[in-house]
Enzyme design. Sequence first.
Site, PDB file in Angstrom:
ATOM      1  CG  HIS A 121      -1.943   0.982   1.347  1.00  0.00           C
ATOM      2  ND1 HIS A 121      -1.691   2.303   1.680  1.00  0.00           N
ATOM      3  CD2 HIS A 121      -3.283   0.893   1.179  1.00  0.00           C
ATOM      4  CE1 HIS A 121      -2.822   2.971   1.703  1.00  0.00           C
ATOM      5  NE2 HIS A 121      -3.812   2.143   1.398  1.00  0.00           N
ATOM      6  CG  ASP A 198       0.587  -2.359   6.414  1.00  0.00           C
ATOM      7  OD1 ASP A 198      -0.346  -2.527   7.227  1.00  0.00           O
ATOM      8  OD2 ASP A 198       0.467  -1.687   5.371  1.00  0.00           O
ATOM      9  CD  GLN A 201      -6.396  -4.585   3.734  1.00  0.00           C
ATOM     10  OE1 GLN A 201      -7.307  -5.402   3.638  1.00  0.00           O
ATOM     11  NE2 GLN A 201      -6.612  -3.285   3.779  1.00  0.00           N
ATOM     12  CE  LYS A 224      -7.695  -1.038   6.498  1.00  0.00           C
ATOM     13  NZ  LYS A 224      -8.075  -0.675   5.134  1.00  0.00           N
ATOM     14  CB  CYS A 362      -3.773   3.131  -1.612  1.00  0.00           C
ATOM     15  SG  CYS A 362      -4.887   4.516  -1.369  1.00  0.00           S
TER      16      CYS A 362
END
Length: 404
Positions: A121, A198, A201, A224, A362
């Site tokens: 991203h 990261d 997700q 999320k 993104c």
Amino acid sequence: MLDVQKIRNDFPILTREVNGKPLVYFDNAATSQTPQVVIDAIVDYYSSYNANIHRGVHTLSQEATDAYEIARKKIQEHFGAKRAHEIILTSGTTHSINIIATGFTSLLSKGDEIIVSALEHHSNIVPWQMLCERTGAILKVIPMNEDGELVMHVYDQLLSNRTKLVFTNHISNALGTINPIEEIIEKAHRVGAAVLIDGAQACPHVKPDVEALDVDFYVASAHKLCGPTGVGMLYGKEDWLNKLPPYQGGGEMIEQVTFEKTTYAGLPHKFEAGTPNICGGIAFGVALDYMNSIGFDNIAAYENELLEYGTQKLLEIEGLKIYGTSKNKTSVISFNLDNIHPYDVGTIVDKLGIAVRTGHHCAQPIMDFYNIPGTVRASFSFYNTKEEIDALVEAVKKAKMMLS
């Protein structure tokens, strides 16, 4: 087995209509929906004990402080951190990444190397490019293949004693690919590099254990995870967080201030300048309680069932191509129809009450790799159903008929 209808009853928004049709929400990779128990926690905070934290001796302040720190403890336990002060509450994943990228400015020298993956991203690309501009460090990229997987033998070649930082997402937001982060972390540590993962997700689908992973930094966002927007977390190993300077100056992050010198507070407050999103932090803890009550193993099994069903049904549409075909992926399907622009497909699908994401998500380098302007992305959550996937398939067929 999940009682999906019972779960759906927990989410008020799932009863509404869009354009006269029942809402089908397949934009979960952008943000999940919010269960009533989290909404109630937000209302309760503002109705019952709204006050600033850590600073007041009065009852409301103490109640708010206790609730906020209980939430931090819940986050610590959920992510498997050893210490509560290794959890920094932030405004979200982007904020968390920028804390680390800014902090490493004083730790890198010209010619040092940092590694990012091709699946990132923009939030896990741009801060590192800015870091390279400030320090003279060199950014290197782990490439991807046609299946949307990282080419790991090239990663091996990129690593050297000049590598100081490695960062990759746990799961790709654009393709759903689950990256081999255990291997990435272990190999980076062999050359003495720190690793940031990261997890924005990944966290809705899996329950990462940062201690077991031996990761140096792990970041995530509450929105999320059935929580509110504007709050997230940064996990960092205590030793690393102590090495980094504060990200912002202000109240709460100080020990003593004079006009001659300021000394900084210890962890976690060193990185939490100013009044935080108190309500958001508390609600984040409630959202984790809710998801844990359902069970992440149950969530993963059911979402994989939705992924397999959706993949099969969508591929029955002639001219539909799915991008991201890794065998190890989560419940995200990015696709295009022949030469039809994804925005046009998304617009027609929306008229039928179905929310999907269109564009480059993104993650523009991924779209450049495939030489496409973007994709239609359907991302499934544990409150979605196969009947909703059937509705998506029919909507895509209608879009194809109208736009071909």
